[in-house]
Design a protein around this motif. Structure first.
Motif, PDB file in Angstrom:
ATOM      1  N   UNK B 175       1.721   4.893   8.015  1.00 52.47           N
ATOM      2  CA  UNK B 175       1.986   5.933   7.012  1.00 52.47           C
ATOM      3  C   UNK B 175       3.482   6.166   6.837  1.00 52.47           C
ATOM      4  N   UNK B 176       4.220   6.098   7.936  1.00 55.99           N
ATOM      5  CA  UNK B 176       5.668   6.333   7.854  1.00 55.99           C
ATOM      6  C   UNK B 176       6.358   5.154   7.169  1.00 55.99           C
ATOM      7  N   UNK B 177       5.881   3.944   7.463  1.00 56.56           N
ATOM      8  CA  UNK B 177       6.407   2.755   6.784  1.00 56.56           C
ATOM      9  C   UNK B 177       6.157   2.911   5.277  1.00 56.56           C
ATOM     10  N   UNK B 178       4.941   3.356   4.929  1.00 57.30           N
ATOM     11  CA  UNK B 178       4.593   3.523   3.513  1.00 57.30           C
ATOM     12  C   UNK B 178       5.501   4.554   2.854  1.00 57.30           C
ATOM     13  N   UNK B 212       3.925  -1.875   0.800  1.00 60.56           N
ATOM     14  CA  UNK B 212       3.155  -0.625   0.732  1.00 60.56           C
ATOM     15  C   UNK B 212       1.654  -0.924   0.726  1.00 60.56           C
ATOM     16  N   UNK B 213       1.253  -1.943  -0.046  1.00 63.09           N
ATOM     17  CA  UNK B 213      -0.162  -2.328  -0.083  1.00 63.09           C
ATOM     18  C   UNK B 213      -0.622  -2.812   1.291  1.00 63.09           C
ATOM     19  N   UNK B 218      -3.382   5.322   2.333  1.00 58.06           N
ATOM     20  CA  UNK B 218      -3.986   5.969   1.168  1.00 58.06           C
ATOM     21  C   UNK B 218      -3.052   6.999   0.560  1.00 58.06           C
ATOM     22  N   UNK B 219      -2.416   7.793   1.465  1.00 59.48           N
ATOM     23  CA  UNK B 219      -1.506   8.829   0.965  1.00 59.48           C
ATOM     24  C   UNK B 219      -0.323   8.187   0.248  1.00 59.48           C
ATOM     25  N   UNK B 220       0.190   7.069   0.810  1.00 56.89           N
ATOM     26  CA  UNK B 220       1.336   6.393   0.219  1.00 56.89           C
ATOM     27  C   UNK B 220       1.035   5.918  -1.193  1.00 56.89           C
ATOM     28  N   UNK B 270      -5.254  -4.214   7.604  1.00 52.76           N
ATOM     29  CA  UNK B 270      -6.079  -3.053   7.272  1.00 52.76           C
ATOM     30  C   UNK B 270      -6.509  -3.167   5.811  1.00 52.76           C
ATOM     31  N   UNK B 271      -7.804  -3.192   5.574  1.00 52.82           N
ATOM     32  CA  UNK B 271      -8.293  -3.386   4.206  1.00 52.82           C
ATOM     33  C   UNK B 271      -8.178  -2.089   3.410  1.00 52.82           C
ATOM     34  N   UNK B 272      -7.412  -2.182   2.329  1.00 48.77           N
ATOM     35  CA  UNK B 272      -7.128  -0.999   1.510  1.00 48.77           C
ATOM     36  C   UNK B 272      -8.407  -0.398   0.928  1.00 48.77           C
ATOM     37  N   UNK B 273      -9.273  -1.289   0.378  1.00 52.14           N
ATOM     38  CA  UNK B 273     -10.492  -0.792  -0.270  1.00 52.14           C
ATOM     39  C   UNK B 273     -11.379  -0.089   0.754  1.00 52.14           C
TER      40      UNK B 273
END
Lengths: 153, 428
Positions: B175-178, B212-213, B218-220, B270-273
């Motif tokens: 999350x911090x990277x995002x 980012x992807x 999710x928040x990013x 980590x799968x985004x969907x």
């Protein structure tokens, strides 16, 4: 007046000193916890870290990991009550409940053991290990059974 | 006149160099047990040095508005009272957190003379872009289980060996990277508008968007969409803006899909969907409920800064008594909750009503500034808009994440607020 501008760099200097202190003290602590628990290196290193506000919490956690890994005797666990309470006051989670449970078990204090086992099962109601700890506090301890802990501290 | 310009340029080059050092601090995380604290202290050291340098600007005076003093007072007051009463479970944690926030406040106060000109500078955006590329390259290397130079136990820095936290970058937290990538993308978009939609600014966003992807944050991704819409509303040539933003996103998505094809990434990516579809919000709800319950029992002064983990168990038990359905989630979270994952709740639970008022002051002035800049179009220069967006992104991310309470992002928030709220005062 120009020399007064240097004052703006004082906060940075303060944080640089803090960083250097933390890193060097932490390296010393890491080295000393590798030594035997009865050795002077371990006792002095841990003592210094416990007195250091930046390392106090880490030192407590190192201490309990170490005495668990070294299978320390009942008396060491029973005498660690003060450290366990200090850690519990700073950081409450199932790991610290487990430490309190082991200390109560070593002190042969069934009431305390039941209190912590009940708390553990309240916090992790669907956890099998929590049920096993409660079972031990209710019956196992009286029968002289050993206490099984996860030890993820 | 030439001399003044030369001095100013040299001044800005040094400022940028110090901030560059600040962005590198996550890579300097030492291989010690207290690594997060150490890297936080290093981030504050460099940010304070940069702010100290910015405060000795030859052109402008520092300006601290009354609300900033009010914020500091409201922040420090409840914990000071608790410490005097001896009513804090972990006094050192309280003091440590107060030191951190005072450092962030000093960064804010000292950066005011130059913060606005720094943030609107294209060199700042370029610096962010370079650092974002560096973070993404490192995040990609993480997925290959590379032990860079030596075995784990001998490594001097944590980033030299695998942390089993793939695509999380030097922060070791996705999350911090995002959030960092998000900030860099937004600055590049803003400069793309400013520089007549020159393609090079858009092209520079491809790798950060791909990064980012890869984080699957999710928040990013949600905040990226919100920021894109805000910049869309700000842009004068909307169709060109839309095109300039969409082509790098499409290209980044294609690269992301290409990375997905690699068999080695199947287990690590980590799968985004899946992350979006999962019920991953329930742990957040448990932590938010727990924080609220602790606040209700300590409403006025809170539990003291940094003292949430010292009250976790009472909070969890109260939360489970109120909402027994959360028991399943509680049983899968056997660790201490150090953060509320929401900045308002964090201030409520640790600072009580006073702490909540402190953060409310910041949010209200930020909302007012946003209204003035975005709706009424009243601003002295574009640096204010850039700074407002950066503050907005960090604070919005802080509503669901722990990022804003970390020294690295605290320092960046302080810098952006300094640029956002400080009308420039020419030296007399």
């Amino acid at each position: 007046m120009k020399s007064l501008r240097l004052l703006f760099f004082l906060p940075s200097l303060f944080f640089i000193c803090l960083s250097i202190h933390l890193i060097t003290a932490s390296v010393t602590l890491t080295e000393s916890v590798k030594a035997d628990i009865q050795s002077n290196l371990f006792i002095n290193g841990l003592g210094q870290a416990l007195d250091d506000p930046w390392l106090h919490h880490s030192a407590l956690r190192f201490y309990f990991r170490k005495i668990l890994a070294e299978n320390a005797g009942k008396s060491i666990w029973a005498n660690s009550n003060m450290f366990a309470r200090a850690l519990w006051n700073q950081y409450q989670y199932v790991g610290t409940i487990e430490i309190m449970l082991v200390v109560a078990h070593a002190e042969d204090n069934p009431q305390e053991e039941l209190y912590w086992a009940t708390l553990y099962s309240k916090v992790l109601p669907r956890n099998k290990h929590a049920q096993a700890l409660l079972e031990h506090a209710l019956h196992g301890h009286a029968l002289g059974e050993p206490l099984e802990v996860e030890g993820k501290w | 006149m030439n001399r003044v310009i030369q001095t100013y340029n040299l001044n800005q080059t040094i400022t940028l160099s110090i901030w560059c050092l600040f962005f590198i601090t996550p890579f300097l995380s030492p291989n010690i047990f207290q690594a997060p604290t150490a890297v936080g202290l290093m981030a504050f050291s460099t940010a304070l040095f940069a702010a100290g340098w910015m405060s000795i600007s030859p052109k402008y005076d520092a300006y601290i508005p009354p609300w900033a003093w009010l914020f500091l007072l409201l922040y420090l007051f409840p914990t000071a009272i608790l410490l005097l009463q001896g009513n804090v479970n972990s006094p050192w944690q309280a003091l440590k957190q107060c030191i951190y926030l005072t450092a962030a406040w000093l960064i804010y106060a000292m950066a005011t003379p130059q913060a606005s000109s720094l943030l609107k500078s294209p060199y700042w955006a370029a610096l962010l872009a370079i650092i974002a590329h560096l973070y993404v390259i490192y995040a990609l290397l993480q997925s290959f289980d590379l032990h860079f130079l030596m075995p784990d136990k001998d490594a001097l820095f944590l980033v030299w060996f695998d942390q089993k936290s793939y695509y999380s970058g030097p922060f070791m937290q996705r999350n911090m990277q995002a959030l960092f990538l998000l900030i860099s993308i937004v600055f590049l978009w803003l400069h793309m508008i400013k520089h007549q939609y020159r393609w090079s600014w858009g092209a520079a966003t491809i790798v950060p968007i791909c990064g980012l992807l890869l984080t699957a944050s999710r928040s990013g991704i949600l905040i990226l969409l919100i920021a894109a819409i805000i910049i869309f509303l700000l842009s004068k040539d909307k169709p060109t803006y839309a095109l300039s933003v969409i082509w790098p996103i499409v290209l980044a998505w294609l690269i992301y899909s290409w990375i997905l094809i690699f068999p080695s990434t199947e287990s690590t990516l980590p799968n985004l969907v899946e992350r979006v579809e999962s019920t991953g919000v329930l742990p957040r709800i448990l932590v938010w409920t727990m924080s609220l319950q602790i606040f209700f029992t300590h409403p006025w002064l809170g539990v003291g800064w940094g003292n949430l983990p010292a009250h976790d168990m009472e909070g969890i038990i109260m939360a489970l008594d109120t909402y027994p359905t959360l028991a399943n989630i509680a049983s899968t979270m056997p660790f201490a909750h150090v953060w509320s994952h929401n900045i308002i709740l964090q201030f409520l639970v640790e600072g009580g009503v006073f702490g909540a008022t402190a953060i409310a002051v910041v949010l209200i002035v930020l909302f007012k500034q946003g209204w003035q800049c975005l709706i009424k179009k009243k601003y002295t220069d574009e640096g204010e808009i850039y700074a407002w967006l950066m503050s907005f992104i960090i604070l919005t991310h802080g509503m669901v994440s722990i990022s804003v309470m970390q020294p690295f992002f605290m320092a960046l928030l302080a810098l952006s607020l300094a640029a956002c709220f400080s009308p420039i005062h020419e030296k007399s």
